[in-house]
Design an enzyme around this catalytic site. Structure first.
Site, PDB file in Angstrom:
ATOM      1  N   ARG A 198       0.845  -1.185   0.000  1.00  0.00           N
ATOM      2  CA  ARG A 198       0.000   0.000   0.000  1.00  0.00           C
ATOM      3  C   ARG A 198       0.879   1.233   0.000  1.00  0.00           C
ATOM      4  O   ARG A 198       1.815   1.357   0.802  1.00  0.00           O
ATOM      5  CB  ARG A 198      -0.932   0.009   1.228  1.00  0.00           C
ATOM      6  CG  ARG A 198      -2.105  -0.971   1.106  1.00  0.00           C
ATOM      7  CD  ARG A 198      -3.066  -0.510   0.024  1.00  0.00           C
ATOM      8  NE  ARG A 198      -4.191  -1.395  -0.191  1.00  0.00           N
ATOM      9  CZ  ARG A 198      -4.266  -2.303  -1.146  1.00  0.00           C
ATOM     10  NH1 ARG A 198      -3.229  -2.498  -1.959  1.00  0.00           N
ATOM     11  NH2 ARG A 198      -5.362  -3.033  -1.319  1.00  0.00           N
ATOM     12  N   GLU A 252      -1.451   7.817  -5.351  1.00  0.00           N
ATOM     13  CA  GLU A 252      -1.733   7.276  -6.685  1.00  0.00           C
ATOM     14  C   GLU A 252      -3.184   7.550  -7.093  1.00  0.00           C
ATOM     15  O   GLU A 252      -4.071   7.610  -6.228  1.00  0.00           O
ATOM     16  CB  GLU A 252      -1.430   5.774  -6.736  1.00  0.00           C
ATOM     17  CG  GLU A 252      -2.299   4.888  -5.877  1.00  0.00           C
ATOM     18  CD  GLU A 252      -1.895   3.418  -5.985  1.00  0.00           C
ATOM     19  OE1 GLU A 252      -2.760   2.631  -6.409  1.00  0.00           O
ATOM     20  OE2 GLU A 252      -0.739   3.066  -5.656  1.00  0.00           O
ATOM     21  N   HIS A 299       0.793   0.028  -9.991  1.00  0.00           N
ATOM     22  CA  HIS A 299      -0.055  -0.839  -9.159  1.00  0.00           C
ATOM     23  C   HIS A 299      -0.442  -2.086  -9.955  1.00  0.00           C
ATOM     24  O   HIS A 299      -1.621  -2.422 -10.099  1.00  0.00           O
ATOM     25  CB  HIS A 299      -1.302  -0.095  -8.690  1.00  0.00           C
ATOM     26  CG  HIS A 299      -1.859  -0.663  -7.408  1.00  0.00           C
ATOM     27  ND1 HIS A 299      -2.456   0.117  -6.444  1.00  0.00           N
ATOM     28  CD2 HIS A 299      -1.924  -1.935  -6.940  1.00  0.00           C
ATOM     29  CE1 HIS A 299      -2.860  -0.647  -5.435  1.00  0.00           C
ATOM     30  NE2 HIS A 299      -2.552  -1.902  -5.726  1.00  0.00           N
TER      31      HIS A 299
END
Length: 318
Positions: free
Chosen positions: A236, A265, A283
């Site tokens: 994360r 993000e 990601h």
């Protein structure tokens, strides 16, 4: 008897929805399912396979007949799990489908970072060359060095096995220590957080985003790390204070970083993007068809088990 109705959001491979479609009346149309559409129509559904939007109080209130929300992945920080519980809604996640692909991405970032592949690739693509006999151009070998795992769950354990295969010693820190037999089986050593930070040559992050973990890797921590150490994050983004990481990378407090997730993000700061000692991906930890199909199948099983059998599988708000 009519089938229960399930809404699927985000972009999910059809290969992973076969069982779900057999069990329920499934609505899946990513082109029309904007958040506004979801809020307007969610009251029609018994179950929600959630990807690409937040299950905050507004959305949960809109799901007046929801019995279960399952995330399409292991993370659930985009779901207000306490409010869902208050409303009698089970929230489940998918810890197994993400395990190996996320570990693979972590390991790929780790290798690419310590062997400076992004930097080398850029130099060669620009038509230049370098003599890697010069110390300033060298990377780091993994064999004989120490991996520090922050968050020793399924993914962290898998990364540990990958790195042990290349001759790394593994230490770890977690809010819950593994039992002695499992530590021996995995050949890992528990250390406190401060020791992990000061000792590890590479630190990989595998913790969830919780109030206790957000920003835990910050300027104070980078100052304690070896100047030759690397940090890898495919967990994360909020675990790392991005501005502090930029400073540490620019000043040489640490040697480099490999990042699949970011604090803000999809926005990534221009300063971070300009650095040669960081490698980044969008990601993409589970970004393979095999992985996304397996995750969708796991999410489908969460829904089928609870709606049809009353069994809450992988529940995170019990």
């Amino acid at each position: 008897m009519s089938k229960a109705k399930v809404l699927v959001t985000g972009i999910i491979p059809e290969e992973g929805l076969t069982d779900l479609r057999s069990a329920f009346d499934v609505t899946y149309d990513p082109e029309k399912e904007s958040r506004d559409w979801i809020l307007a129509n969610l009251s029609d559904f018994d179950g929600l396979l959630l990807m690409g939007t937040k299950a905050d109080r507004e959305l949960i209130d809109a799901g007046k007949n929801l019995k279960i929300i399952t995330t399409n992945g292991v993370g659930f920080d985009h779901v207000d799990i306490a409010y869902a519980k208050e409303k009698g809604i089970v929230v489940s996640n998918c810890p197994m489908g993400v395990r190996v692909p996320t570990a693979e991405m972590t390991f790929a970032l780790l290798l690419a970072t310590v062997r400076r592949l992004a930097f080398y690739d850029k130099v060669v693509r620009e038509g230049h060359w370098m003599d890697v006999s010069e110390k300033r151009y060298m990377g780091m070998s993994l064999q004989g060095n120490t991996l520090g795992i922050y968050g020793m769950g399924r993914i962290g354990s898998e990364v540990g096995r990958f790195c042990q295969a290349l001759g790394m010693k593994v230490i770890y820190n977690d809010v819950r220590r593994l039992d002695h037999d499992l530590e021996e089986q995995l050949d890992v050593t528990y250390v406190d957080f401060d020791t992990l930070v000061k000792t590890a040559d590479v630190i990989t992050l595998h913790a969830p985003a919780l109030p206790s973990t957000m920003g835990i890797f910050n300027g104070d921590v980078f100052a304690k790390m070896k100047s030759t150490a690397y940090i890898i994050n495919a967990a994360r983004g909020v675990l790392i204070k991005e501005a502090d990481l930029v400073t540490a990378l620019k000043t040489g407090e640490i040697a480099g970083a490999g990042l699949d997730v970011f604090e803000h993000e999809p926005t990534v700061s221009a300063e971070l993007r300009s650095l040669d000692n960081v490698i980044m991906s969008p990601h993409a930890g589970t970004g393979t068809l095999e992985a996304r199909t397996a995750i969708a199948q796991e999410a489908s099983n969460n829904l089928i088990s609870f709606i049809n059998e009353g069994k809450a599988v992988n529940q995170v708000n019990a």
